[in-house]
Each structure stands twice: as structure tokens, then as C-alpha cells.
Design an enzyme around this catalytic site. Structure first.
Site, PDB file in Angstrom:
ATOM      1  CB  SER A  48      -0.907  -0.002   1.235  1.00 31.92           C
ATOM      2  OG  SER A  48      -1.651   1.191   1.308  1.00 31.92           O
ATOM      3  N   GLY A  56      -0.362   4.539  -0.085  1.00 37.76           N
ATOM      4  CA  GLY A  56      -1.158   5.724   0.218  1.00 37.76           C
ATOM      5  C   GLY A  56      -1.785   6.293  -1.040  1.00 37.76           C
ATOM      6  N   GLY A  97      -1.087   4.835  -4.690  1.00 39.78           N
ATOM      7  CA  GLY A  97      -1.660   3.618  -5.233  1.00 39.78           C
ATOM      8  C   GLY A  97      -1.240   2.372  -4.492  1.00 39.78           C
ATOM      9  N   GLY A 142      -6.440   1.042   4.924  1.00 36.09           N
ATOM     10  CA  GLY A 142      -5.653  -0.115   4.531  1.00 36.09           C
ATOM     11  C   GLY A 142      -6.355  -1.428   4.839  1.00 36.09           C
ATOM     12  CG  ASP A 143      -7.350  -2.103   8.700  1.00 39.28           C
ATOM     13  OD1 ASP A 143      -6.210  -2.590   8.570  1.00 39.28           O
ATOM     14  OD2 ASP A 143      -7.637  -1.300   9.605  1.00 39.28           O
TER      15      ASP A 143
END
Length: 313
Positions: free
Chosen positions: A221, A223, A226, A252-253
Site C-alpha cells: 500500500s 497511500g 496507489g 488499509g484494512d
């Protein structure tokens, strides 16, 4: 079914402010309480997407009871391991100055409580109906960095695939147990390989190192820049621009939930991860997106990696 395990869950209280005055009295314009912890958020996002999930949690005290109640109200199955310590409460303050977070340490688990948590997973969640076990978040005090590695080894023997979202020594120790996918962010990946990652190419090389150490896939990830998926079958880079970020708590989860819900491999799963993450950052607090919040048309995925692209600081 997708099972999540969160060794250090939390209650997440979010305050919205018009301005943040350090050292002064601040009055919130709104506030909310959500069940928290990385695996908890994954289960919440999966439920919102209509995917059956069970959250395995060590819970203690009044805050633990409230967390379980909030999840049950949302239709999420909960498998509880009672612990003597109090489940932690995390606080987020959202203001024009940015997001300020205060995360509590959480309870210290005893050796017996640690063993009970492993036993519940091994006994109840290694059958053929479990497609994925998502192991998420930091380890609480009392659990050694090798705890996730032990869990991955036990669950793999039962046939379930493992998604691991953690960092630091716990991530490094678990790689040898060969998790099917790991989901570090840019900082976590940089820490794992011991160097700064300035470009997409740097991230690609670092992901390859984690694969050599045992990870089946690396879902990195980045941010607002992308996400990058590196697997044996190939590598794909994707973006999903958003007009305004309201809160990145749990984004993110939500991405991991979208990835697993779409099968957990390949460009289609990456596109689903990007759509879920982009939707999450446009919602308040740690709210998880529903299918109505997704905008698949805003997602772009390519196998032509922009290796020279410089990442945003």
C-alpha cells in the site's frame, strides 16, 4: 468464510474539530465510537460487502464487552477469548490541521491467554469452509514476535490461506512460515528491507525480497500513490484517485478486505482493494465502505509498471 484474528483489538473513538488548540479546551463538532483493530476493520468491511466473516478476539473489561456488542449489532460473528486486562481505547482527532492519533498499548496477555488464542483458531477455524485467515495488527504485550509465525504454521496445516498485515519483527519472523500474502505499507516495507523506498521500482525490488524470504504475494500500500501487487504470476500497479480525504483510519484494512473478497490474487483483486481503500478514505472516522460507496470506474490497474515514478513524501 474469511476469518480475522486481531491480537490487540480496540475501541476507536473519533472526534471531529473545527480547529485544534494544543494545551487548550477543544470542543468536538461530532464524535463516534467504532470497534477497532486491523482485523476487526477487515471483518467490518467484509460484512459491508456481504461476505461471511468471523472475528477472533481476546477481549477484557467493559471496553471489551462494548466492542463485542458493537460487532454483534453489525451482524459480525465474534469468537471471544477472555483476558484479564482491559481492551484498549484509541483516540483520533480530525481537524483542519490533520489527523492526530493516540493509541493505547493494550493489555498484556499471559502465556495461558496466548495459548488459548492459538487453540481457538486451531480448533474452530482451520476447516475447509475457511478460505482465508487474516492475521492483522500489532502483537500485544506478552506475545513474542514469533507468535504470528506459529499461528501461520498451524493454520496452513489445516488448509486455509493466510493473509498477514503486521510489521517489524513480527512480520520478519512470520515470513519463514510462508504466508500467502503480506500487506505492508510503504514505511513497513522500507523497515523490513532496511532502506528508503523512493520510487515504484524501489517498492517492486523490496517486495521481491519479501517473496524470496517466504511471502507468496506482497500487496504494498502506497497511500495516495496507489498499490503494487507482486506475485509469482506477475506484478500489477494500480491507482484510485479521490477528490477529498476525510479520514484514512482503517483504509488499509478496507483494502485488504476488498482484496480477499475478490479472491485474493491477480489484477481483479488488486482493483477491488483499490476501490475499497479509496472509498474508505472518503468516509468519516473508521467507517467501512459498502458496495454503494465504491467507484470501480476510478480504478486503473496495469501490468506495465511505472518503475521510475517517484513516490510522494
Amino acid at each position: 468464510m474469511i476469518v480475522t484474528i486481531t491480537p490487540n483489538p480496540s475501541l476507536d473513538r473519533t472526534y471531529q474539530l473545527d480547529a485544534l488548540e494544543l494545551g487548550g479546551v477543544n470542543r468536538a463538532t461530532s464524535d463516534r465510537v467504532d470497534p477497532g483493530g486491523k482485523g476487526v476493520n477487515v471483518s467490518r468491511a467484509l460484512t459491508a460487502a456481504g461476505v461471511r466473516t468471523t472475528a477472533v478476539l481476546p477481549l477484557g473489561g467493559f471496553s471489551g464487552l462494548l466492542l463485542s456488542d458493537l460487532l454483534l449489532r453489525q451482524g459480525i460473528e465474534v469468537a471471544t477469548v477472555p483476558v484479564r486486562g482491559e481492551t484498549r481505547i484509541n483516540v483520533s482527532v480530525v481537524s483542519p490541521e490533520g489527523l492526530t492519533k493516540v493509541n493505547a498499548a493494550g493489555p498484556e496477555l499471559s502465556e495461558a491467554e496466548s495459548a488459548a488464542l492459538l487453540a481457538v483458531v486451531r480448533r474452530d477455524f482451520t476447516g475447509p469452509d475457511v478460505q482465508w485467515l487474516a492475521c492483522c495488527g500489532s502483537l500485544p504485550r506478552g506475545l513474542a514476535p514469533e507468535w504470528y509465525a506459529e499461528l501461520v504454521g498451524q493454520v496452513h496445516s489445516g488448509g486455509a490461506r493466510i493473509a498477514l498485515d503486521t510489521s517489524g519483527p513480527a512480520l520478519l519472523a512470520a515470513l519463514a512460515a510462508r504466508p500467502d500474502v503480506v500487506k505492508p505499507n510503504r514505511d513497513e516495507l522500507a523497515e523490513a528491507v532496511g532502506r528508503r523506498l523512493a520510487t515504484v521500482g524501489d517498492v517492486f525490488d523490496a517486495a521481491g525480497e519479501l517473496r524470496k524470504r517466504g511471502a507468496g504475494q506482497v500487496l504494498a500500500s502506497l497511500g495516495g500513490d496507489g498499490m503494487l501487487l507482486v506475485a509469482e504470476e506477475g506484478a500489477w500497479f494500480g491507482t484510485a484517485p479521490v477528490a477529498e480525504v476525510r479520514s484514512d483510519v482503517g483504509a488499509g484494512d478496507a483494502s485488504l478486505a476488498g482484496f480477499l473478497a475478490a479472491g485474493g490474487s491477480g489484477p481483479e483483486a488488486l482493483a477491488s482493494a483499490l476501490a475499497h481503500g479509496a472509498a474508505a478514505v472518503q468516509l468519516p472516522g473508521s467507517a467501512m465502505p459498502t458496495p454503494a460507496d465504491l467507484d470501480p470506474a476510478a480504478v486503473t490497474v496495469t501490468a506495465d509498471l511505472p518503475l521510475d515514478r517517484v513516490l510522494t513524501d
